[in-house]
Enzyme design. Sequence first.
Site, PDB file in Angstrom:
ATOM      1  NE  ARG A 106      -7.075   4.420   6.071  1.00  0.00           N
ATOM      2  CZ  ARG A 106      -5.967   4.982   6.753  1.00  0.00           C
ATOM      3  NH1 ARG A 106      -5.948   4.521   8.074  1.00  0.00           N
ATOM      4  NH2 ARG A 106      -4.726   5.523   6.085  1.00  0.00           N
ATOM      5  CB  CYS A 117      -4.206   5.995  11.326  1.00  0.00           C
ATOM      6  SG  CYS A 117      -4.450   4.419  10.633  1.00  0.00           S
ATOM      7  NE  ARG A 148       0.631   9.912  10.035  1.00  0.00           N
ATOM      8  CZ  ARG A 148       0.046   9.105   9.623  1.00  0.00           C
ATOM      9  NH1 ARG A 148      -1.093   8.498   9.829  1.00  0.00           N
ATOM     10  NH2 ARG A 148       0.838   8.145   8.733  1.00  0.00           N
ATOM     11  N   PRO A 149       2.500  16.602  11.002  1.00  0.00           N
ATOM     12  CG  PRO A 149       4.304  17.785  11.825  1.00  0.00           C
ATOM     13  CD  PRO A 149       3.570  16.290  11.997  1.00  0.00           C
ATOM     14  NE  ARG A 193       0.895  12.687   6.680  1.00  0.00           N
ATOM     15  CZ  ARG A 193       1.121  13.851   7.130  1.00  0.00           C
ATOM     16  NH1 ARG A 193       0.079  14.824   7.678  1.00  0.00           N
ATOM     17  NH2 ARG A 193       2.532  14.222   7.189  1.00  0.00           N
ATOM     18  CG  ASP A 233       6.391  21.242   9.435  1.00  0.00           C
ATOM     19  OD1 ASP A 233       5.866  19.919   9.437  1.00  0.00           O
ATOM     20  OD2 ASP A 233       7.470  21.563   9.982  1.00  0.00           O
ATOM     21  CG  LEU A 234       9.538  18.453   7.374  1.00  0.00           C
ATOM     22  CD1 LEU A 234      10.135  16.934   7.640  1.00  0.00           C
ATOM     23  CD2 LEU A 234      10.747  19.456   7.540  1.00  0.00           C
ATOM     24  CG  ASP A 269       3.410   1.659   9.324  1.00  0.00           C
ATOM     25  OD1 ASP A 269       2.836   2.802  10.317  1.00  0.00           O
ATOM     26  OD2 ASP A 269       3.064   1.677   8.054  1.00  0.00           O
ATOM     27  CE  LYS A 306      -1.320   2.118   3.556  1.00  0.00           C
ATOM     28  NZ  LYS A 306      -2.152   3.047   4.560  1.00  0.00           N
ATOM     29  CG  ASN A 307       2.961   2.309   3.432  1.00  0.00           C
ATOM     30  OD1 ASN A 307       1.721   2.858   3.433  1.00  0.00           O
ATOM     31  ND2 ASN A 307       3.342   1.826   4.472  1.00  0.00           N
TER      32      ASN A 307
END
Length: 434
Positions: A398, A116, A121-122, A92, A124-125, A306, A23-24
């Site tokens: 998911r 999730c 989980r910003p 996400r 900003d980067l 994970d 998935k990732n």
Amino acid sequence: MGGDLIITGGVPLNGTVRIPAAKNSVLPLLAASLLCSGTVRLLAVPQLADVDASLVLLRGAGCTARWQGSDITVQSMPSVCRLVPEAAAQMRASILFCAPLLARLGRVETVLPGGCRIGARPIDLHLSGLTQMGAHCCEEGTRLILTAPAGLRGADITLGFPSVGATETLLLAAVCAQGETVLRGAAREPEIVDLAAFLNRCGGCVQGAGTGTVRVQGRRVLYGCSFAPMADRIVASTLACACAAAGGRVELTGCAPAVYAPLLEILAQMGCGIETGPESAVIVRSGALHGAGRVFTGVYPALATDAAPLLAAAMLCADSVSSIEDVVFERRFACADGFAAFGADVQVQQRTLHIRPVRQLQGAEAAAPDLRGGAALVIAALAARGRSRIADTGHIDRGYACFVQMLAELGAQIEREMPCGSTCEKKTPSKKQI
């Protein structure tokens, strides 16, 4: 799919599973398809809720995206610069679709991404890197608007943390930007290497993926290709931990053990027999399972975040103490309440889960708090004595396709009870498996 999972535990797992595509990896590849002028075909894609949400995003942007058997084909002609809010808020990974649309259309509007609730989980980067490449970012409540009136240009960018998502976003932006981009402090995960291989197959020029410094020579147009995503190291980790918890012998094929080696090494220290080949691993647990002491997650190549709840579920069955700390997300162990329902002796202190041995886990009712925490509760139920019910399985769907069937083919006594009196999806072991 939904519905509760009904599990009768205490049955060892035995058999062979071929690990599906990750998935990732699939989600960033679907985002990357927006950059391609030709047809993209992704091979043997698992049918996951997040994959379906990604197809909604592609179609909403004006692309043709459809299943053809187990493959997905995408013909990318984006004409809409606004991501479908409902699908974007669901996961996400929706943030990954912004950079390609920004590169193609010069503007993208979205809502802040979901996923999730495992901690901050910003993004900003992602945004600071895009700003260095010429993008303008504007947040209006939950809306995010990105524009690049003069187009994206190459830049020398240093990430303050090796974020996988930010690395993927900036690779997607750089591959069609003007000039060279140098990305320092990049994430090194295998999924990054997979994305770079796809982009290069489509005509991009990405060098150094899998190291801390990645160089990208921008190209104006990419073409399509057929591509087989890498195997899912987290699904492999899940089944390895399930075998460790329930006992038995499980062979995992099609996934290189090297990409989840830290987990296998810890299971070996806990008393499991581990045999590995280039693309397979055999996990055997026939005797007592021992505590692992103190364990930490970290950025690749360390133990994956994970995998933390999955390994914790196996630790519940050990005869001595363990603790596991997740250095990435502060609420990774929301599954601890579920563990306690099974009779486990667990305590969460900040980012660390402490586990003391108990005589036997007992069947219980619990609700999946998130994707990996939900899978961890399934592992605990497989090891527990008696009948268990796991609710809120939409989280699990998911990231795991055909989860019931996969476990049942290993001998697990598991079924899915659908709501509103629907027929159960029953999966019990065959005589051959017994």
